[in-house]
Design an enzyme around this catalytic site. Structure first.
Site, short mmCIF file in Angstrom:
data_model
loop_
_atom_site.label_atom_id
_atom_site.label_comp_id
_atom_site.label_asym_id
_atom_site.label_seq_id
_atom_site.Cartn_x
_atom_site.Cartn_y
_atom_site.Cartn_z
N TYR A 157 -7.50 -18.81 -24.29
CA TYR A 157 -6.40 -19.11 -23.33
C TYR A 157 -5.09 -18.67 -24.20
O TYR A 157 -4.22 -18.32 -23.45
CB TYR A 157 -6.57 -20.86 -22.95
N LYS A 164 2.41 -21.85 -20.15
CA LYS A 164 2.09 -23.02 -19.62
C LYS A 164 3.00 -24.12 -20.16
O LYS A 164 3.70 -25.15 -19.37
CB LYS A 164 0.81 -23.26 -19.30
P1 NAD Z 1 -5.32 -16.18 -8.51
O1 NAD Z 1 -5.83 -14.81 -9.21
O2 NAD Z 1 -6.18 -16.28 -7.13
O3 NAD Z 1 -3.96 -16.11 -8.38
C1 NAD Z 1 -3.10 -15.42 -9.07
C2 NAD Z 1 -1.75 -15.03 -8.36
O4 NAD Z 1 -0.96 -14.57 -9.38
C3 NAD Z 1 -2.38 -13.73 -7.47
O5 NAD Z 1 -2.04 -14.18 -6.23
C4 NAD Z 1 -1.58 -12.62 -8.16
O6 NAD Z 1 -1.18 -11.55 -7.13
C5 NAD Z 1 -0.42 -13.43 -8.67
N1 NAD Z 1 0.33 -12.53 -9.63
C6 NAD Z 1 -0.02 -12.01 -10.86
N2 NAD Z 1 1.27 -11.23 -11.15
C7 NAD Z 1 1.89 -11.23 -10.07
C8 NAD Z 1 3.27 -10.33 -10.06
N3 NAD Z 1 3.76 -9.55 -10.93
N4 NAD Z 1 3.81 -10.57 -8.92
C9 NAD Z 1 3.49 -11.60 -7.98
N5 NAD Z 1 2.43 -12.10 -7.88
C10 NAD Z 1 1.61 -11.99 -9.02
O7 NAD Z 1 -5.81 -17.24 -9.57
P2 NAD Z 1 -5.43 -18.60 -9.49
O8 NAD Z 1 -6.43 -19.12 -10.70
O9 NAD Z 1 -5.55 -19.18 -8.07
O10 NAD Z 1 -3.85 -18.66 -10.31
C11 NAD Z 1 -2.94 -19.52 -9.73
C12 NAD Z 1 -2.16 -20.32 -10.57
O11 NAD Z 1 -2.94 -21.32 -10.91
C13 NAD Z 1 -1.94 -19.83 -11.78
O12 NAD Z 1 -0.39 -20.25 -12.45
C14 NAD Z 1 -3.00 -20.20 -13.04
O13 NAD Z 1 -2.41 -19.79 -14.14
C15 NAD Z 1 -2.85 -21.63 -12.40
N6 NAD Z 1 -4.14 -22.47 -12.79
C16 NAD Z 1 -5.38 -21.78 -12.70
C17 NAD Z 1 -6.79 -22.53 -13.02
C18 NAD Z 1 -7.85 -21.94 -12.75
O14 NAD Z 1 -8.88 -22.38 -13.57
N7 NAD Z 1 -8.11 -21.10 -11.97
C19 NAD Z 1 -6.22 -23.74 -13.57
C20 NAD Z 1 -4.97 -24.33 -13.86
C21 NAD Z 1 -4.01 -23.29 -13.42
#
Ligand code: NAD
Length: 265
Positions: A157, A164
């Site tokens: 990570y 984060k």
């Molecule tokens: P995801 O890939 O579906 O979403 C990530 C989003 O970030 C996408 O929509 C992408 O288009 C957007 N993005 C990235 N760079 C960008 C930019 N320059 N401009 C605009 N948009 C941009 O994945 P997710 O897991 O749904 O991630 C969403 C959030 O949740 C993130 O912050 C991630 O760190 C957090 N998160 C995810 C998890 C997990 O296990 N999936 C756990 C905890 C937190």
């Protein structure tokens, strides 16, 4: 009457049907909110427009959060449809792939650090500032997504854990800054969920299995569960909650389980 009836929500971060932001948008729609979505680039436009249609919405806007001009244009364009709105969801995270594979000390570069913090953290502050004039009249609520890697080291990570931690500090500073205007700022710390972003982390499958084994609930959480918690945090039921990092992770983060029972008999 849904929990969010009469509310308008702008959701940044829908990329696929697996996206956490999609789970949030589904829950918000179910609870009566009007929805507007953004897409990162042309490649995602058609897909995001289809998702918006599921919510009877035609409000979709391009926004690469790395670009201040696009953020400004987003709110100018949104303002043509909504004079003000209630909820801003930031569900965006990114670090270059080479930062998420290998030993932290070896792989973390100045440029990787910069990009991870710019896209995953600064964008929340930039969106909050640009949205403020439209959120303030309705005492709006802001929400972002974080992960336990901010507090504990997780294999691969890496620099995202640092980002984060900074994002969670931003939640507190934004809450203090916007609180006097009646606005609230919170985060959900989700357990691992298989999404496009997560697939960029080396050995993510292993992380999912490990969580499943060690979590009090003995299973991973879903985007529907994150969506339901987001609904609460962005609803009037959470009117006294701000600066909060709420865990939606099946209990993993607090887990008092010192040893895992051996189910093999
Ligand atoms: P995801 O890939 O579906 O979403 C990530 C989003 O970030 C996408 O929509 C992408 O288009 C957007 N993005 C990235 N760079 C960008 C930019 N320059 N401009 C605009 N948009 C941009 O994945 P997710 O897991 O749904 O991630 C969403 C959030 O949740 C993130 O912050 C991630 O760190 C957090 N998160 C995810 C998890 C997990 O296990 N999936 C756990 C905890 C937190």
């Amino acid at each position: 009457m849904g929990l969010l009836s009469g509310k308008r929500a702008l959701i940044v971060g829908v990329a696929s049907k697996l996206s956490i932001a999609k789970g949030i948008a589904d829950a918000f729609h179910r609870e009566g909110a009007e929805i507007a979505l953004t897409y990162q680039n042309d490649k995602l436009q058609g897909r995001v427009e289809k998702f918006a249609a599921e919510y009877d919405s035609t409000l979709t806007f391009p926004c690469d959060v790395a670009d201040d001009a696009q953020i400004e244009t987003l709110f100018q364009d949104l303002g043509k449809h909504w004079e003000s709105f209630d909820i801003l969801v930031h569900s965006v995270g990114y670090a270059p792939g080479d930062q998420l594979d290998g030993d932290f000390t070896d792989v973390t570069t100045r440029e990787g650090f910069r990009i991870a913090h710019d896209i995953s953290v600064y964008s929340f502050i930039a969106l909050a500032r640009a949205a403020r004039p439209m959120l303030e009249p309705r005492k709006g609520s802001l929400l972002t997504l974080t992960y336990l890697g901010s507090q504990r080291t997780m294999p691969n990570y890496n620099v995202m854990g640092l980002a984060k931690a900074s994002l969670e500090a931003s939640v507190r500073y934004l809450a203090a800054s916007l609180g006097p205007s009646g606005m609230r700022v919170n985060a959900i710390s989700a357990g691992p969920i298989r999404t496009l972003a997560a697939s960029g982390i080396k050995n993510f499958r292993k992380m999912l299995n490990e969580f499943e084994r060690q979590t009090p609930m003995r299973r991973n959480v879903t985007i529907e569960e994150v969506g339901n918690a987001a609904t609460f945090l962005c609803s009037d039921w959470a009117s006294g909650v701000t600066g909060e990092i709420m865990f939606v992770d099946g209990g993993f983060s607090f887990s008092a389980m010192g040893a895992i029972e051996d189910d093999s008999g």
